[in-house]
Design a protein around this motif. Structure first.
Motif, PDB file in Angstrom:
ATOM      1  N   VAL A 194       0.860  -1.186   0.000  1.00 62.00           N
ATOM      2  CA  VAL A 194       0.000   0.000   0.000  1.00 62.00           C
ATOM      3  C   VAL A 194       0.898   1.239   0.000  1.00 62.00           C
ATOM      4  CG1 VAL A 194      -1.801   1.271   1.225  1.00 62.00           C
ATOM      5  CG2 VAL A 194      -1.748  -1.249   1.305  1.00 62.00           C
ATOM      6  N   PRO A 195       0.891   2.020  -1.096  1.00 59.36           N
ATOM      7  CA  PRO A 195       1.718   3.230  -1.141  1.00 59.36           C
ATOM      8  C   PRO A 195       1.048   4.380  -0.397  1.00 59.36           C
ATOM      9  CG  PRO A 195       0.523   2.999  -3.191  1.00 59.36           C
ATOM     10  CD  PRO A 195       0.163   1.795  -2.377  1.00 59.36           C
ATOM     11  N   GLY A 196       1.864   5.388  -0.086  1.00 59.53           N
ATOM     12  CA  GLY A 196       1.336   6.609   0.503  1.00 59.53           C
ATOM     13  C   GLY A 196       1.567   6.705   1.993  1.00 59.53           C
ATOM     14  N   PRO A 197       1.799   7.928   2.496  1.00 55.19           N
ATOM     15  CA  PRO A 197       2.032   8.127   3.927  1.00 55.19           C
ATOM     16  C   PRO A 197       0.789   7.828   4.754  1.00 55.19           C
ATOM     17  CG  PRO A 197       2.786  10.021   2.633  1.00 55.19           C
ATOM     18  CD  PRO A 197       1.955   9.180   1.716  1.00 55.19           C
ATOM     19  N   VAL A 198       1.035   7.345   5.978  1.00 54.18           N
ATOM     20  CA  VAL A 198      -0.036   7.090   6.937  1.00 54.18           C
ATOM     21  C   VAL A 198      -0.197   8.322   7.818  1.00 54.18           C
ATOM     22  CG1 VAL A 198      -0.799   5.661   8.870  1.00 54.18           C
ATOM     23  CG2 VAL A 198       0.392   4.619   6.911  1.00 54.18           C
ATOM     24  N   ALA A 199      -1.434   8.761   7.993  1.00 54.78           N
ATOM     25  CA  ALA A 199      -1.699   9.957   8.796  1.00 54.78           C
ATOM     26  C   ALA A 199      -2.012   9.630  10.246  1.00 54.78           C
ATOM     27  CB  ALA A 199      -2.853  10.752   8.188  1.00 54.78           C
ATOM     28  N   GLU A 200      -2.784   8.534  10.466  1.00 55.81           N
ATOM     29  CA  GLU A 200      -3.184   8.241  11.836  1.00 55.81           C
ATOM     30  C   GLU A 200      -3.670   6.805  11.960  1.00 55.81           C
ATOM     31  OE1 GLU A 200      -6.498  10.606  13.013  1.00 55.81           O
ATOM     32  OE2 GLU A 200      -7.714  10.035  11.289  1.00 55.81           O
ATOM     33  N   LEU A 201      -3.732   6.369  13.205  1.00 55.01           N
ATOM     34  CA  LEU A 201      -4.298   5.066  13.539  1.00 55.01           C
ATOM     35  C   LEU A 201      -5.773   5.260  13.865  1.00 55.01           C
ATOM     36  CD1 LEU A 201      -3.287   2.097  14.140  1.00 55.01           C
ATOM     37  CD2 LEU A 201      -3.143   2.796  16.520  1.00 55.01           C
ATOM     38  N   THR A 202      -6.604   4.336  13.402  1.00 58.18           N
ATOM     39  CA  THR A 202      -8.029   4.431  13.736  1.00 58.18           C
ATOM     40  C   THR A 202      -8.388   3.336  14.723  1.00 58.18           C
ATOM     41  OG1 THR A 202      -8.664   3.020  11.863  1.00 58.18           O
ATOM     42  CG2 THR A 202      -8.589   5.399  11.488  1.00 58.18           C
ATOM     43  N   VAL A 203      -9.206   3.725  15.701  1.00 56.23           N
ATOM     44  CA  VAL A 203      -9.568   2.820  16.788  1.00 56.23           C
ATOM     45  C   VAL A 203     -11.065   2.932  17.029  1.00 56.23           C
ATOM     46  CG1 VAL A 203      -9.202   2.241  19.217  1.00 56.23           C
ATOM     47  CG2 VAL A 203      -7.292   3.108  17.847  1.00 56.23           C
ATOM     48  N   ASP A 204     -11.688   1.791  17.264  1.00 61.33           N
ATOM     49  CA  ASP A 204     -13.100   1.778  17.601  1.00 61.33           C
ATOM     50  C   ASP A 204     -13.326   0.731  18.684  1.00 61.33           C
ATOM     51  OD1 ASP A 204     -15.869   2.393  17.421  1.00 61.33           O
ATOM     52  OD2 ASP A 204     -16.172   0.633  16.140  1.00 61.33           O
ATOM     53  N   ALA A 205     -14.034   1.149  19.752  1.00 60.84           N
ATOM     54  CA  ALA A 205     -14.340   0.237  20.854  1.00 60.84           C
ATOM     55  C   ALA A 205     -13.077  -0.425  21.392  1.00 60.84           C
ATOM     56  CB  ALA A 205     -15.350  -0.822  20.415  1.00 60.84           C
ATOM     57  N   ASP A 206     -12.051   0.401  21.612  1.00 66.67           N
ATOM     58  CA  ASP A 206     -10.778  -0.052  22.181  1.00 66.67           C
ATOM     59  C   ASP A 206     -10.139  -1.156  21.349  1.00 66.67           C
ATOM     60  OD1 ASP A 206      -8.742   0.211  24.064  1.00 66.67           O
ATOM     61  OD2 ASP A 206      -9.498  -1.433  25.282  1.00 66.67           O
ATOM     62  N   GLN A 207     -10.238  -1.011  20.031  1.00 65.20           N
ATOM     63  CA  GLN A 207      -9.643  -1.996  19.126  1.00 65.20           C
ATOM     64  C   GLN A 207      -9.213  -1.281  17.853  1.00 65.20           C
ATOM     65  OE1 GLN A 207      -8.870  -5.433  19.070  1.00 65.20           O
ATOM     66  NE2 GLN A 207      -7.945  -4.771  17.138  1.00 65.20           N
ATOM     67  N   VAL A 208      -7.998  -1.554  17.426  1.00 69.61           N
ATOM     68  CA  VAL A 208      -7.525  -0.988  16.159  1.00 69.61           C
ATOM     69  C   VAL A 208      -8.413  -1.477  15.021  1.00 69.61           C
ATOM     70  CG1 VAL A 208      -5.668  -1.120  14.460  1.00 69.61           C
ATOM     71  CG2 VAL A 208      -5.121  -0.668  16.853  1.00 69.61           C
ATOM     72  N   THR A 209      -8.802  -0.524  14.203  1.00 69.63           N
ATOM     73  CA  THR A 209      -9.617  -0.881  13.029  1.00 69.63           C
ATOM     74  C   THR A 209      -8.879  -0.650  11.728  1.00 69.63           C
ATOM     75  OG1 THR A 209     -10.600   1.327  12.990  1.00 69.63           O
ATOM     76  CG2 THR A 209     -11.772  -0.404  14.225  1.00 69.63           C
ATOM     77  N   GLY A 210      -7.781   0.118  11.788  1.00 67.30           N
ATOM     78  CA  GLY A 210      -7.021   0.367  10.579  1.00 67.30           C
ATOM     79  C   GLY A 210      -6.193   1.622  10.682  1.00 67.30           C
TER      80      GLY A 210
END
Length: 526
Positions: A194-210
């Protein structure tokens, strides 16, 4: 805390506690100073540690601390703020302000994981933001795993994590696309790039979602793998002149560690390192093993120092043992050095002899001389210590004036003083232990002092007593057997009547009944 320890261990992780346990079991005095900031605190469990598989890190540390304390090691919560060399030792200052001395140092301060500056990353570290597949791969198995590229090893990491899941992504972030050969490897394993810079981590209900890319695209995953830069906590070592050095792989700096030899010995004498501060890749069990290795090396180093000091003391005591000052100190330190009873072998050999003139060699506090005088002997009691002779004279006066008048007390060093030849009907030397050559010379002069028809009585501690719990100064070369002494007498002048090893009961310093052995020689001058 005490004021002085054999070893101060800085850092209470696996390496520090394993080292402290080893040293405490070796009966070394040990202090562990730990700030309570373990690197693996966020992890749910410790893995690949046989017998402790899956145990929470805090629980493993608590068990280990209890084990160290159970063997006499001491532990304190705090941070070491300074270390100064003081001669061959170190002064260690704890943030409480307390300073202790240490003969050796074991530094196990570990390392710090420097994570990329992505929002939300640090909060998930050790939970679903991971690094080591051997530590967490089983728990992440068959989940969606995204590897965040932080250097040229990212593709290798992605292929490695592919062993635990068929759903692995490589997020290039700021790294270049893989070259053709590496891209083919990834494709063959089904790893999407997957190319491109990562901006942030996404979390939902105390679990990483992407993760969300700077383009706005959301890439789904359950686990994010990040290769941090690992930097040794080496500030303390830096104050000792030990600098951390970069660790590279394929031209990429993975982090820093302090250089050391296989045992953890550093270039600074007396300082050892173990665990992640000296080995970035060490897992918990390997760190513990390094702590044990370092502790064994430290103990061996201390043993060599202890031996050197013991040899110096041994030599000093041997030199002092034959000086007037040495004997004076020995007598003045105690109100009575000897039992006040005559030596049993003297009683056994002289009880039936016709009284005459006797020489009591090294008469000490006078028990033998007084016993002989009570039986009618005219006695010359000779000793190197004035204090001993004063006590002997007092003992004689307490027994009675007639006894006291039969004894002449002479202050002299027989190794240098003269003896009247052929003047004594009995010459008694009880436990006169000297180095071989001075002993032979003195015993020859004692033999010459015996009158024709008189007796020479030599009694000493048998060498086998050194193997017992009896209190004997451990100078094997000064011990002798009866046969050795008898063989040194001129057979043209002396008839050896007794040359025996005689057992007798005694009490050792611990109050136990034991058997000791006297080497006894009785010879009659012809």
């Amino acid at each position: 805390m005490d004021d002085r320890y054999d070893v101060v261990v800085v850092g209470g992780g696996a390496a520090g506690l394993a080292g402290a346990l080893t040293l405490a079991r070796a009966r070394r005095s040990v202090l562990v100073v730990d700030a309570g900031e373990p690197r693996n605190a966020p992890a749910a469990g410790v893995h690949n540690y046989p017998g402790r598989e899956g145990v929470p890190p805090a629980q493993l540390a608590a068990i280990s601390r209890d084990e160290v304390a159970g063997y006499g090691g001491q532990l304190v919560t705090g941070r070491v703020t300074g270390v100064d060399r003081d001669g061959d030792e170190f002064t260690v200052t704890v943030d409480s302000g307390r300073a202790v001395r240490a003969r050796r140092l074991l530094i196990t301060t570990g390392l710090v994981d420097e994570l990329p500056p992505l929002p939300g990353l640090a909060d998930r570290w050790g939970r679903d933001v991971l690094h080591c597949p051997y530590c967490h791969g089983w728990e992440a198995a068959d989940r969606r795993i995204a590897v965040l590229a932080t250097g040229p090893l990212a593709a290798h990491q992605a292929r490695l994590w592919r062993q635990w899941s068929a759903d692995v992504l490589l997020l290039l972030h700021h790294e270049p696309a893989p070259e053709a050969e590496e891209a083919e490897r990834l494709a063959a394993l089904g790893v999407a790039v997957v190319p491109g810079p990562v901006a942030e981590l996404t979390v939902d209900a105390d679990q990483v979602t992407g993760v969300r890319l700077t383009s706005g695209e959301h890439v789904e995953c359950d686990v994010l793998v990040v290769g941090p830069k690992m930097t040794a906590r080496s500030e303390l070592l830096g104050s000792l002149g030990l600098a951390a050095e970069p660790v590279e792989m394929f031209g990429h700096v993975l982090g820093e560690q302090v250089p050391a030899g296989p045992s953890g010995a550093t270039s600074v004498p007396g300082v050892w390192v173990a665990g992640n501060v000296a080995d970035l890749s060490a897992k918990v069990i390997r760190a513990a093993g390094a702590g044990i290795t370092a502790a064994a090396a430290i103990n061996a180093d201390l043993m060599e120092e202890d031996t050197r000091q013991a040899v110096a003391r041994h030599r000093r005591l041997r030199e002092e043992a034959f000086t007037e000052a040495g004997w004076e100190q020995r007598y003045q330190e105690r109100p009575a050095v000897w039992s006040g009873r005559p030596n049993p072998q003297l009683v056994a050999e002289a009880a039936e002899l016709t009284p005459g003139r006797a020489l009591d060699v090294g008469c000490g506090e006078g028990a033998d001389a007084v016993w002989l005088a009570e039986r009618g002997w005219r006695v010359t009691g000779v000793d190197i210590s004035k204090t001993a002779l004063q006590r002997a004279a007092q003992h004689a006066r307490e027994v009675g004036e007639q006894v006291a008048q039969r004894i002449e007390w002479v202050h002299t060093d027989l190794l240098r003083g003269d003896l009247d030849e052929g003047a004594y009907d009995l010459v008694s030397a009880q436990f006169m232990h000297l180095p071989p050559q001075p002993r032979r010379e003195l015993y020859a002069r004692l033999a010459a002092a015996v009158a024709p028809g008189g007796r020479l009585l030599i009694v000493g501690h048998h060498p086998r007593d050194l193997r017992s719990t009896a209190h004997r100064l451990h100078y094997p070369e000064m011990m002798f057997t009866a046969e050795q002494v008898a063989a040194e007498l001129d057979p043209q002048q002396f008839e050896v009547l007794v040359a025996q090893t005689r057992p007798r009961g005694a009490v050792d310093p611990q109050g136990r009944d034991i058997v000791v052995h006297d080497a006894v020689v009785v010879a009659r001058r012809m």
